[in-house]
Design an enzyme around this catalytic site. Structure first.
Site, PDB file in Angstrom:
ATOM      1  N   ASN A 182       9.811  -7.492   2.559  1.00  0.00           N
ATOM      2  CA  ASN A 182       9.656  -6.236   1.834  1.00  0.00           C
ATOM      3  C   ASN A 182      10.976  -5.466   1.899  1.00  0.00           C
ATOM      4  OD1 ASN A 182       7.962  -3.111   2.529  1.00  0.00           O
ATOM      5  ND2 ASN A 182       8.479  -3.937   0.534  1.00  0.00           N
TER       6      ASN A 182
ATOM      7  N   CYS B  59       5.110   3.121   9.388  1.00  0.00           N
ATOM      8  CA  CYS B  59       5.304   4.502   8.972  1.00  0.00           C
ATOM      9  C   CYS B  59       6.397   5.175   9.805  1.00  0.00           C
ATOM     10  CB  CYS B  59       4.007   5.288   9.101  1.00  0.00           C
ATOM     11  SG  CYS B  59       4.205   7.026   8.674  1.00  0.00           S
TER      12      CYS B  59
ATOM     13  N   ASP C  68      13.738  -3.492  -1.296  1.00  0.00           N
ATOM     14  CA  ASP C  68      14.725  -3.629  -2.374  1.00  0.00           C
ATOM     15  C   ASP C  68      14.374  -4.703  -3.386  1.00  0.00           C
ATOM     16  OD1 ASP C  68      16.031  -1.620  -1.063  1.00  0.00           O
ATOM     17  OD2 ASP C  68      17.699  -2.857  -0.348  1.00  0.00           O
TER      18      ASP C  68
ATOM     19  N   GLY D 140       6.960  -2.546  -3.304  1.00  0.00           N
ATOM     20  CA  GLY D 140       6.549  -1.158  -3.165  1.00  0.00           C
ATOM     21  C   GLY D 140       7.124  -0.293  -4.261  1.00  0.00           C
ATOM     22  N   ARG D 141       8.188   0.451  -3.942  1.00  0.00           N
ATOM     23  CA  ARG D 141       8.711   1.465  -4.866  1.00  0.00           C
ATOM     24  C   ARG D 141       9.160   0.899  -6.207  1.00  0.00           C
ATOM     25  NH1 ARG D 141      13.373   3.986  -1.622  1.00  0.00           N
ATOM     26  NH2 ARG D 141      13.481   1.859  -0.790  1.00  0.00           N
TER      27      ARG D 141
ATOM     28  N   LYS E  18       1.975  -5.427   9.128  1.00  0.00           N
ATOM     29  CA  LYS E  18       3.247  -5.037   8.533  1.00  0.00           C
ATOM     30  C   LYS E  18       3.982  -4.094   9.475  1.00  0.00           C
ATOM     31  CE  LYS E  18       5.334  -2.873   4.470  1.00  0.00           C
ATOM     32  NZ  LYS E  18       5.127  -1.990   3.304  1.00  0.00           N
TER      33      LYS E  18
ATOM     34  N   PRO F 110       0.833  -1.203   0.000  1.00  0.00           N
ATOM     35  CA  PRO F 110       0.000   0.000   0.000  1.00  0.00           C
ATOM     36  C   PRO F 110       0.871   1.257   0.000  1.00  0.00           C
ATOM     37  CG  PRO F 110      -0.706  -1.558   1.682  1.00  0.00           C
ATOM     38  CD  PRO F 110       0.624  -2.026   1.192  1.00  0.00           C
TER      39      PRO F 110
END
Length: 372
Positions: free
Chosen positions: A205, A103, A207, A229-230, A143, A18
């Site tokens: 999660n 976060c 890299d 993600g990214r 997470k 997300p």
């Protein structure tokens, strides 16, 4: 290799992380076109959901073709977590709920929320437990990050607590809050978490820029699946590559610029259909630099794309590109999204003095922000 979370089978074992302002219904639709997996909505604040905030409820929307309705929430107290989850289960009919304790934003950690909340073990347990009870048969996953910094690691204990409270799986972003998004993800921590948590899946999660990274993570850590993600920003076709890699079939070469511009047009159109012209186009602008990473485009074209205000204008700018360019090999690993850090973690006064405290965090800690 497939992944089972609660009553949900995920094949390949790939989860879209997300990302606020990114993983809306339009982006999820685009990514699903390239490959199967679990596609999670952008993060929503539990308190805003509990209060029925109209804008937040609008974001809790799914496309008609989403067979698994998956949503992530950010919670800082058991009561709002419980109310929010009940609302998502009863009113939105979600199939999966993920909880974000990753976060690292200073405006959240300075109030004790986000990536630093698992340090307060009893409060963390209460929040996860309240969500699991409220979700009933809907699987809840959790997470988190490795911890506050290298001297205050919390990930193995957080994994055991989540497992004990009934979470269906846990995911580790293998960085500390102090790292933010800098440096390399510490995959060794994913392997350590897998050893510590025995009865539920562990997802890794950090890299995963190419399909071979996902295979390497699974091989090195023994994790049950990966969270991306990214690496997929401006590259939704990464999910096709991941599906092929996990299936053991040849990986399709990445698209050249001609196909990339077609994907850009589709993405922009989906956003306009979802949000209307003005908001949809403004939402699309942030993606343009990611799509063009590594391609020769010129500063003027990039500037115009950052200011585009209509689909016709987008078409006009894209028509000026040299569409014969192949995808640059080095572009796959070019930084995308957040890159800042490391940075000292802002904490409430005396926060580190008591790990087991059940103190309620201030209302400011409930601020929903991007990241994890």
């Amino acid at each position: 290799m497939n992944l089972r979370i609660g009553n949900i089978d995920i094949d390949p074992p790939v989860v879209l992380a997300p990302m606020a302002g990114i993983t809306n219904a339009s982006f999820r639709t685009l990514c699903r076109r390239f490959g199967a997996g679990l596609y999670v909505s952008e993060m929503l604040g539990a308190r805003a959901l509990a209060e029925g905030d109209p804008r937040t409820m609008e974001l809790a929307r799914f496309s008609p073709d989403e067979s698994i309705r998956s949503i992530q929430i950010y919670a800082t107290d058991p009561r709002s977590a419980s109310i929010a989850v009940r609302r998502l289960v009863d009113d939105v009919a979600v199939d999966h709920i993920d909880m974000n304790f990753g976060c690292p934003a200073p405006k959240v950690t300075r109030h004790g929320g986000g990536a630093v909340l698992p340090y307060k073990t009893r409060l963390f347990a209460e929040i996860v437990g309240a969500a699991v009870v409220a979700a009933r048969s809907v699987p809840v996953t959790v997470k988190f990050r490795m911890g506050i910094d290298d001297h205050h690691l919390t990930f193995t204990e957080a994994g055991r607590i989540a497992e004990g409270e009934g979470a269906a799986a846990v995911a580790l972003h293998a960085r500390t809050a102090h790292q933010l998004y800098s440096g390399n993800a510490a995959w060794w921590a994913i392997g350590q978490l897998k050893v510590a948590v025995g009865s539920i899946p562990v997802l890794g999660n950090g890299d995963i820029w190419e399909a071979r990274d996902a295979l390497a993570m699974v091989e090195q850590t023994g994790c049950d699946g990966v969270v991306v993600g990214r690496g997929c920003l401006g590259r939704p076709w990464l999910f096709r590559e991941l599906a092929e890699a996990f299936a053991g079939t040849p990986v399709t070469p990445p698209p050249g610029l001609a196909e990339v511009t077609e994907i850009m047009r589709e993405h922009a159109s989906l956003l306009v259909d979802q949000f209307g012209l003005d908001r949809g186009i403004r939402s699309f602008r942030k993606h343009t630099s990611w799509y063009l990473k590594g391609f020769v485009a010129g500063s003027d074209v990039r500037r115009r794309l950052n200011l585009v205000s209509s689909l016709d204008e987008l078409e006009e700018v894209l028509a000026g590109l040299d569409l014969d360019q192949a995808f640059p090999a080095e572009a796959a690993r070019m930084p995308r999204g957040h890159t800042h850090g490391p940075r000292p973690v802002k904490l409430p006064a005396g926060y580190l003095n008591d790990r087991g405290g059940v103190e309620r965090l201030p209302a400011a800690a409930a601020t929903a922000v991007s990241g994890g």
